[in-house]
Design a protein around this motif. Structure first.
Motif, PDB file in Angstrom:
ATOM      1  N   ASP A  24       1.674  14.329  14.515  1.00 29.21           N
ATOM      2  CA  ASP A  24       1.158  15.360  13.620  1.00 29.21           C
ATOM      3  C   ASP A  24       0.062  14.714  12.785  1.00 29.21           C
ATOM      4  O   ASP A  24       0.346  13.914  11.884  1.00 29.21           O
ATOM      5  N   THR A  25      -1.175  15.041  13.082  1.00 28.48           N
ATOM      6  CA  THR A  25      -2.291  14.392  12.393  1.00 28.48           C
ATOM      7  C   THR A  25      -2.459  14.865  10.955  1.00 28.48           C
ATOM      8  O   THR A  25      -3.185  14.246  10.188  1.00 28.48           O
ATOM      9  N   ALA A  26      -1.788  15.950  10.585  1.00 24.65           N
ATOM     10  CA  ALA A  26      -1.852  16.413   9.191  1.00 24.65           C
ATOM     11  C   ALA A  26      -0.967  15.573   8.291  1.00 24.65           C
ATOM     12  O   ALA A  26      -1.291  15.337   7.124  1.00 24.65           O
ATOM     13  N   THR A  27       0.166  15.113   8.818  1.00 19.87           N
ATOM     14  CA  THR A  27       1.123  14.368   7.995  1.00 19.87           C
ATOM     15  C   THR A  27       1.313  12.929   8.462  1.00 19.87           C
ATOM     16  O   THR A  27       2.063  12.181   7.838  1.00 19.87           O
ATOM     17  N   ASN A  28       0.663  12.542   9.544  1.00 23.65           N
ATOM     18  CA  ASN A  28       0.832  11.237  10.180  1.00 23.65           C
ATOM     19  C   ASN A  28       2.267  10.980  10.644  1.00 23.65           C
ATOM     20  O   ASN A  28       2.690   9.843  10.766  1.00 23.65           O
ATOM     21  N   THR A  29       2.998  12.055  10.890  1.00 25.89           N
ATOM     22  CA  THR A  29       4.357  11.949  11.418  1.00 25.89           C
ATOM     23  C   THR A  29       4.291  11.698  12.914  1.00 25.89           C
ATOM     24  O   THR A  29       3.482  12.303  13.620  1.00 25.89           O
ATOM     25  N   HIS A  88      -5.920  20.172  11.206  1.00 27.55           N
ATOM     26  CA  HIS A  88      -5.556  18.950  11.915  1.00 27.55           C
ATOM     27  C   HIS A  88      -4.608  19.294  13.068  1.00 27.55           C
ATOM     28  O   HIS A  88      -3.537  19.855  12.835  1.00 27.55           O
ATOM     29  N   ARG A 135      -0.144  26.253  14.816  1.00 27.71           N
ATOM     30  CA  ARG A 135      -0.916  25.004  14.813  1.00 27.71           C
ATOM     31  C   ARG A 135      -1.668  24.849  16.132  1.00 27.71           C
ATOM     32  O   ARG A 135      -1.232  25.323  17.180  1.00 27.71           O
ATOM     33  N   LEU A 149       7.337  23.211  14.656  1.00 29.62           N
ATOM     34  CA  LEU A 149       6.192  22.399  14.262  1.00 29.62           C
ATOM     35  C   LEU A 149       4.898  22.962  14.853  1.00 29.62           C
ATOM     36  O   LEU A 149       3.855  22.967  14.203  1.00 29.62           O
ATOM     37  N   GLU A 199      -3.972  25.254   9.699  1.00 24.89           N
ATOM     38  CA  GLU A 199      -4.090  23.809   9.530  1.00 24.89           C
ATOM     39  C   GLU A 199      -5.178  23.272  10.475  1.00 24.89           C
ATOM     40  O   GLU A 199      -5.107  23.479  11.677  1.00 24.89           O
TER      41      GLU A 199
END
Length: 173
Positions: A88-93, A65, A140, A136, A63
């Motif tokens: 989490d910059t991939a999901t904006n969570t 991000h 990553r 998570l 990933e």
């Protein structure tokens, strides 16, 4: 010579898991007189780590991000709190974590490092979030924002003259 090889492997090939052994052999090289049992434990630790670790793999398909993590610790009136924000910059969570450092740890740290405990508290925050978000973080890239230089430096180098900092950094890796 053994210290140099372990230090290289620790920094470039296998992560920081060999740092305790590298630091122990460095002490020997500098003339430290380790009791036979401590030396035997040091050698056993190095062998156990070398037998169990596999070389790191970095995949180009990972990933792209990163995960952004802000950690902080606070200390006052014999209470120590920690907190972290994970983005989490991939999901904006976005997630927020917080907790209190157990009193028995504060007492143990006082016996080892004195009254200045903020470095240990800051590292405890990193260790807690590393554990809470381990699934998570797996595979990553992560960017940590840490406002304590001793803690930050220890995480980068994988070693510290403070035994509690060193052990927590080792647990993080």
């Amino acid at each position: 010579s053994l210290h140099g090889l372990l230090n290289f492997a620790s920094g470039f090939a296998l992560g920081k898991a060999l740092q305790p052994a590298a630091q122990g052999f460095s002490s020997l090289a500098m003339g430290a007189n380790l009791p036979p049992r401590v030396l035997a434990d040091l050698c056993q630790h190095a062998l156990t780590v070398l037998r169990s670790l596999q070389p790191r793999k970095v995949a180009t398909s990972d990933e792209p991000h990163p995960i952004i993590i802000y950690t902080d610790g606070a200390f006052g009136e014999d209470l120590a709190d920690w907190g972290a924000i994970v983005l989490d910059t991939a999901t904006n969570t976005r997630e927020c974590f917080a907790g209190r450092v157990p009193a028995f740890l504060l007492e143990a740290w006082r016996g080892l490092v004195g009254e200045q405990l903020i470095c240990q508290i800051e590292m405890y925050a990193v260790l807690c979030i590393r554990w809470h978000a381990r699934h998570l973080l797996h595979g990553r890239r992560a960017i940590l924002f840490i406002d304590n230089e001793a803690c930050r430096y220890c995480l980068i180098k994988g070693r510290s003259p403070s035994d509690p900092l060193f052990r927590m950094a080792h647990a993080c890796s």
